[in-house]
Design an enzyme around this catalytic site. Structure first.
Site, PDB file in Angstrom:
ATOM      1  N   LYS A  22      -2.551  -1.710 -10.125  1.00 49.84           N
ATOM      2  CA  LYS A  22      -2.671  -3.181 -10.128  1.00 49.84           C
ATOM      3  C   LYS A  22      -2.865  -3.711  -8.708  1.00 49.84           C
ATOM      4  O   LYS A  22      -3.736  -4.529  -8.458  1.00 49.84           O
ATOM      5  CB  LYS A  22      -1.405  -3.797 -10.738  1.00 49.84           C
ATOM      6  CG  LYS A  22      -1.336  -5.302 -10.578  1.00 49.84           C
ATOM      7  CD  LYS A  22      -0.097  -5.899 -11.186  1.00 49.84           C
ATOM      8  CE  LYS A  22       1.099  -5.967 -10.276  1.00 49.84           C
ATOM      9  NZ  LYS A  22       1.049  -6.973  -9.203  1.00 49.84           N
ATOM     10  N   ASN A  23      -2.049  -3.211  -7.778  1.00 48.99           N
ATOM     11  CA  ASN A  23      -2.093  -3.783  -6.431  1.00 48.99           C
ATOM     12  C   ASN A  23      -3.338  -3.380  -5.646  1.00 48.99           C
ATOM     13  O   ASN A  23      -3.591  -3.914  -4.568  1.00 48.99           O
ATOM     14  CB  ASN A  23      -0.819  -3.406  -5.649  1.00 48.99           C
ATOM     15  CG  ASN A  23       0.401  -4.141  -6.179  1.00 48.99           C
ATOM     16  OD1 ASN A  23       0.290  -4.984  -7.062  1.00 48.99           O
ATOM     17  ND2 ASN A  23       1.578  -3.807  -5.643  1.00 48.99           N
ATOM     18  N   ARG A  92       0.385 -14.318  -7.885  1.00 55.36           N
ATOM     19  CA  ARG A  92       0.400 -14.471  -6.433  1.00 55.36           C
ATOM     20  C   ARG A  92      -0.915 -13.966  -5.804  1.00 55.36           C
ATOM     21  O   ARG A  92      -1.413 -14.517  -4.838  1.00 55.36           O
ATOM     22  CB  ARG A  92       1.587 -13.677  -5.905  1.00 55.36           C
ATOM     23  CG  ARG A  92       1.552 -13.413  -4.436  1.00 55.36           C
ATOM     24  CD  ARG A  92       2.715 -13.979  -3.721  1.00 55.36           C
ATOM     25  NE  ARG A  92       2.647 -13.671  -2.316  1.00 55.36           N
ATOM     26  CZ  ARG A  92       2.932 -14.533  -1.377  1.00 55.36           C
ATOM     27  NH1 ARG A  92       3.304 -15.746  -1.686  1.00 55.36           N
ATOM     28  NH2 ARG A  92       2.864 -14.191  -0.107  1.00 55.36           N
ATOM     29  N   CYS A 116       5.560 -13.638  -9.400  1.00 59.34           N
ATOM     30  CA  CYS A 116       6.980 -13.372  -9.646  1.00 59.34           C
ATOM     31  C   CYS A 116       7.844 -14.186  -8.689  1.00 59.34           C
ATOM     32  O   CYS A 116       7.504 -14.324  -7.509  1.00 59.34           O
ATOM     33  CB  CYS A 116       7.290 -11.896  -9.390  1.00 59.34           C
ATOM     34  SG  CYS A 116       6.907 -10.839 -10.773  1.00 59.34           S
ATOM     35  N   ARG A 121       8.409 -16.672  -0.826  1.00 58.36           N
ATOM     36  CA  ARG A 121       7.075 -16.068  -0.735  1.00 58.36           C
ATOM     37  C   ARG A 121       6.017 -16.988  -0.088  1.00 58.36           C
ATOM     38  O   ARG A 121       5.043 -17.409  -0.724  1.00 58.36           O
ATOM     39  CB  ARG A 121       6.598 -15.590  -2.104  1.00 58.36           C
ATOM     40  CG  ARG A 121       7.516 -14.556  -2.703  1.00 58.36           C
ATOM     41  CD  ARG A 121       6.948 -13.905  -3.925  1.00 58.36           C
ATOM     42  NE  ARG A 121       6.054 -12.804  -3.610  1.00 58.36           N
ATOM     43  CZ  ARG A 121       5.532 -11.998  -4.518  1.00 58.36           C
ATOM     44  NH1 ARG A 121       5.798 -12.159  -5.779  1.00 58.36           N
ATOM     45  NH2 ARG A 121       4.745 -11.017  -4.156  1.00 58.36           N
ATOM     46  N   PRO A 122       6.193 -17.291   1.206  1.00 62.47           N
ATOM     47  CA  PRO A 122       5.222 -18.163   1.871  1.00 62.47           C
ATOM     48  C   PRO A 122       3.866 -17.470   2.069  1.00 62.47           C
ATOM     49  O   PRO A 122       3.765 -16.248   1.926  1.00 62.47           O
ATOM     50  CB  PRO A 122       5.882 -18.432   3.228  1.00 62.47           C
ATOM     51  CG  PRO A 122       6.820 -17.296   3.448  1.00 62.47           C
ATOM     52  CD  PRO A 122       7.257 -16.821   2.086  1.00 62.47           C
ATOM     53  N   ILE A 123       2.836 -18.253   2.401  1.00 62.81           N
ATOM     54  CA  ILE A 123       1.523 -17.661   2.704  1.00 62.81           C
ATOM     55  C   ILE A 123       1.085 -18.031   4.128  1.00 62.81           C
ATOM     56  O   ILE A 123      -0.086 -18.023   4.447  1.00 62.81           O
ATOM     57  CB  ILE A 123       0.435 -18.077   1.683  1.00 62.81           C
ATOM     58  CG1 ILE A 123       0.335 -19.602   1.561  1.00 62.81           C
ATOM     59  CG2 ILE A 123       0.674 -17.438   0.326  1.00 62.81           C
ATOM     60  CD1 ILE A 123      -0.941 -20.063   0.848  1.00 62.81           C
ATOM     61  N   ASP A 124       2.092 -18.346   4.979  1.00 61.88           N
ATOM     62  CA  ASP A 124       1.764 -18.781   6.339  1.00 61.88           C
ATOM     63  C   ASP A 124       0.947 -17.743   7.108  1.00 61.88           C
ATOM     64  O   ASP A 124       0.036 -18.089   7.874  1.00 61.88           O
ATOM     65  CB  ASP A 124       3.055 -19.135   7.101  1.00 61.88           C
ATOM     66  CG  ASP A 124       4.064 -17.991   7.103  1.00 61.88           C
ATOM     67  OD1 ASP A 124       4.259 -17.369   6.038  1.00 61.88           O
ATOM     68  OD2 ASP A 124       4.638 -17.701   8.165  1.00 61.88           O
ATOM     69  N   LEU A 125       1.222 -16.461   6.899  1.00 57.10           N
ATOM     70  CA  LEU A 125       0.490 -15.425   7.656  1.00 57.10           C
ATOM     71  C   LEU A 125      -0.960 -15.314   7.189  1.00 57.10           C
ATOM     72  O   LEU A 125      -1.865 -15.044   7.985  1.00 57.10           O
ATOM     73  CB  LEU A 125       1.181 -14.065   7.527  1.00 57.10           C
ATOM     74  CG  LEU A 125       2.616 -14.003   8.068  1.00 57.10           C
ATOM     75  CD1 LEU A 125       3.238 -12.646   7.773  1.00 57.10           C
ATOM     76  CD2 LEU A 125       2.627 -14.282   9.563  1.00 57.10           C
ATOM     77  N   ASP A 305       9.173  -2.296  -4.881  1.00 62.35           N
ATOM     78  CA  ASP A 305       8.852  -2.359  -6.318  1.00 62.35           C
ATOM     79  C   ASP A 305       9.591  -1.297  -7.131  1.00 62.35           C
ATOM     80  O   ASP A 305       9.655  -1.400  -8.348  1.00 62.35           O
ATOM     81  CB  ASP A 305       7.346  -2.204  -6.533  1.00 62.35           C
ATOM     82  CG  ASP A 305       6.575  -3.325  -5.883  1.00 62.35           C
ATOM     83  OD1 ASP A 305       6.157  -4.244  -6.578  1.00 62.35           O
ATOM     84  OD2 ASP A 305       6.424  -3.277  -4.645  1.00 62.35           O
ATOM     85  N   ILE A 327      12.776  -6.697   1.747  1.00 57.91           N
ATOM     86  CA  ILE A 327      11.441  -7.317   1.697  1.00 57.91           C
ATOM     87  C   ILE A 327      11.493  -8.707   1.074  1.00 57.91           C
ATOM     88  O   ILE A 327      10.961  -9.666   1.620  1.00 57.91           O
ATOM     89  CB  ILE A 327      10.440  -6.431   0.909  1.00 57.91           C
ATOM     90  CG1 ILE A 327      10.420  -5.007   1.476  1.00 57.91           C
ATOM     91  CG2 ILE A 327       9.040  -7.047   0.929  1.00 57.91           C
ATOM     92  CD1 ILE A 327       9.880  -4.878   2.870  1.00 57.91           C
ATOM     93  N   ARG A 397       2.235  -7.856 -16.942  1.00 58.86           N
ATOM     94  CA  ARG A 397       1.445  -8.087 -15.725  1.00 58.86           C
ATOM     95  C   ARG A 397       1.131  -6.777 -15.020  1.00 58.86           C
ATOM     96  O   ARG A 397       0.141  -6.689 -14.287  1.00 58.86           O
ATOM     97  CB  ARG A 397       2.210  -9.012 -14.758  1.00 58.86           C
ATOM     98  CG  ARG A 397       2.323 -10.441 -15.266  1.00 58.86           C
ATOM     99  CD  ARG A 397       2.882 -11.355 -14.188  1.00 58.86           C
ATOM    100  NE  ARG A 397       2.333 -10.986 -12.909  1.00 58.86           N
ATOM    101  CZ  ARG A 397       3.026 -10.801 -11.799  1.00 58.86           C
ATOM    102  NH1 ARG A 397       4.326 -10.997 -11.809  1.00 58.86           N
ATOM    103  NH2 ARG A 397       2.430 -10.439 -10.687  1.00 58.86           N
TER     104      ARG A 397
END
Ligand code: UD1
Length: 422
Positions: A22-23, A92, A116, A121-125, A305, A327, A397
C-alpha cells in the site's frame, strides 16, 4: 455494519503470498500523472486506499483501468489540478498528489488530507519543501492554493525523515529545472520503490534508501510497466498472527531484510524463524516470552506500523514488554480494546507496559485505525473463545482479503453483515 467473527485457538499452517505494498502503490499512483503517458502497474493490491487514489486520478481526468492486480493509468487526458474535499479526507496519502500535480501543471488546489487518527499529523514539511522548490502556497480556510509556474531544484533538508514529505519532494523535484538534494530523507523501502518507478519512467534520481537523495529534474517521461514491491507491513502482521496463534507458516515474496527488526524480536520471544531473500518461515510452538523494550523509529528501526500487531501477540506471553512509540503521538488506541480481551497493558504518554497474561478471552471489539485493527485480529486468533471485530473500514484500507488468507492457513475467521453470530 460488517464485522469479523473470529473463533480463536486454531493453529496456523501453510503458506501465504503477500500482496503489493500500500505505502508504495499510493505514491506511485500519484506519480503516474507526471508523465502524461500510459503507466501499467502490476501487483497493485485491491485496497480501499487504492480505490480512493484511483478516484482522485479519474477526477483529475486520467483514464484508469483495473484488471486483477494490474492497474493502467493514462494520464494524457488529465484536465484538472484540484482535488475535492471528500476525496482528500479519504486518506492521508492524498497529499502526495500535491507534488505530482504541481510538477505536471504548475498549479494545485486541495484541502488538508484525512487518514488514520494517530495524532496531529501535520504537513508542514511537505509544504516547506515545496516552497523551497519555488511553489507559492496559500493556506486559507483549510484549503491549499498552490502555484509554481517554474519549480527550481534546490537543497531540501528535512528536520524529520518524513516518508510523505520525502516522496512529495521527490515528485516535485522530478518536474523542476536543475538539481535537488534531499538530506535527512526517509530511508523506508517504499521510497526506494518509488525511486525505481520514477527511473523506469525516465527520471534521473539516485540515493533512495539512504538519507541523501539527488534528483536531476526536467527530463522527459515515457510509458512504462512496473511491478510494485510486496507489502512488508502485511508480512509483519502475518508473522505476529502466527506468533499469537501458534503454528508453522511460510510467507512468500517478501524481502526478509525489510523485516529484520520484527523477526529478531519474534526470535527473542521464542519463535523459530528461517529466512531467505524471497521468503520467511516462522514456527511458533511454545508460549511467547516478553522481550527487551521495543522502540519504534524511522527505517531501519522498528517500524511503527508493526507496533500494534506485535503488542497483540505479546499481550499473551510470559514476562513484561515495554513499548515506546516514537513516531506518532496517539498510536495506542488498540490498547483499550486489547484490555477488553483480558490484556494487562498500562499506557503513559509514549510508553506502554505490557504485562503478559496466560490467556486472552474473545470479546466484542472495535478497530479505530488500520494497524490497530489488524492487532485486534491477531489477538482474537490467539484468544480463547469468540471475538467480534467491527470498524473493518479501517482494516480494509491496508489488507486485501485478510479473512480469506487467514482461513487458508486454518484460522476460523469470517466476514459477516450485522446480526450474524458464529
Ligand atoms: C508513512 C506511512 C505510514 C507509516 C509512517 C511512518 C504511507 C502511506 N504511510 O506515513 O504507514 O506509519 O510513514 O513510517 O506511506 N511529520 C511532521 N510534519 C510533516 C510530516 C510528518 O511533523 O510535514 C511528523 C508526523 O506527524 C510523524 C512523523 O513526522 O510524527 C513521521 O511521519 P511521516 O514519516 O511523514 O509519515 P507518513 O508519511 O504520514
Amino acid at each position: 455494519m460488517s464485522a469479523f467473527l473470529v473463533s480463536g485457538g486454531n493453529r496456523l499452517s501453510g503458506a501465504v503470498h503477500v500482496h503489493g505494498a500500500k505505502n508504495s502503490v499510493l505514491p506511485i499512483l500519484a506519480a503516474t500523472i507526471m508523465s502524461g503517458k500510459v503507466s501499467v502497474l502490476h501487483n497493485c493490491p485491491d485496497l480501499k486506499d487504492v480505490t480512493a487514489s484511483i478516484q482522485i486520478l479519474e477526477y483529475l481526468g486520467c483514464k484508469v483501468q483495473r484488471e486483477g492486480g494490474t492497474v493502467t493509468v493514462d494520464s494524457n487526458p488529465m484536465s484538472r489540478c484540484d482535488i475535492p474535499d471528500e476525496l482528500m479526507r479519504e486518506m492521508r496519502s492524498s497529499v502526495i498528489f500535491l507534488g505530482a500535480i504541481l510538477a505536471r501543471t504548475g498549479r494545485a488546489v486541495m484541502s488538508f488530507p484525512g487518514g488514520c487518527e494517530l495524532g496531529s499529523r501535520p504537513i508542514d514539511l511537505h509544504l516547506s519543501s515545496l516552497r523551497a522548490l519555488g511553489a507559492e502556497i496559500d493556506e486559507k480556510s483549510g484549503c491549499l492554493y498552490c502555484a509554481a509556474p517554474k519549480l527550481r531544484g534546490c537543497e531540501v533538508n528535512l528536520s524529520i525523515p518524513s516518508v510523505g514529505a520525502t516522496e512529495n519532494t521527490m515528485l516535485a523535484a522530478c518536474g523542476s529545472e536543475g538539481v535537488t538534494v534531499i538530506t535527512n530523507a526517509a530511508r523506508e523501502p517504499e521510497i526506494a520503490d518509488l525511486q525505481n518507478f520514477l527511473i523506469a519512467m525516465g527520471a534521473r534520481i539516485q540515493g533512495a534508501g539512504s538519507s541523501t537523495i539527488i534528483i536531476e529534474g526536467g527530463y522527459p517521461f515515457h510509458e512504462l510497466s512496473y511491478r510494485v514491491m510486496a507489502d512488508r507491513i502485511v508480512a509483519a502482521t502475518y508473522l505476529t498472527a502466527v506468533a499469537a496463534a501458534g503454528g508453522e507458516v511460510e510467507i512468500e515474496d517478501v524481502d526478509y531484510r525489510q523485516l529484520s527488526t520484527v523477526t529478531a524480536t519474534l526470535i527473542e520471544a521464542g519463535c523459530y524463524i528461517r529466512s531467505d531473500p524471497k521468503r520467511v518461515f516462522i514456527s511458533c510452538t511454545k508460549p511467547l516470552f516478553g522481550v527487551r523494550p521495543i522502540r519504534t523509529a524511522p527505517y531501519p528501526g522498528f517500524l511503527t506500523d508493526a507496533q500494534a500487531p506485535l503488542m497483540a501477540a505479546l499481550a499473551k506471553s510470559q514476562g513484561t514488554t515495554v513499548f515506546v512509540e516514537n513516531i506518532f503521538e496517539n498510536r495506542y488506541r488498540h490498547v483499550a480494546e486489547l484490555m477488553r480481551m483480558g490484556a494487562d497493558i498500562r499506557v503513559e504518554g509514549r510508553v506502554a507496559v505490557v504485562c503478559g497474561v496466560n490467556t486472552l478471552r474473545g470479546a466484542s471489539v472495535r478497530a479505530t485505525d488500520l494497524r490497530g485493527g489488524a492487532a485486534l485480529v491477531v489477538a482474537a486468533l490467539g484468544a480463547e473463545g469468540d471475538s467480534r471485530i467491527t470498524g473493518l473500514g479501517h482494516i480494509d484500507r491496508g489488507y486485501q482479503d485478510l479473512d480469506e488468507t487467514l482461513r487458508s492457513l486454518g484460522a476460523a475467521i469470517w466476514r459477516t453483515e450485522d446480526g450474524e453470530t458464529l
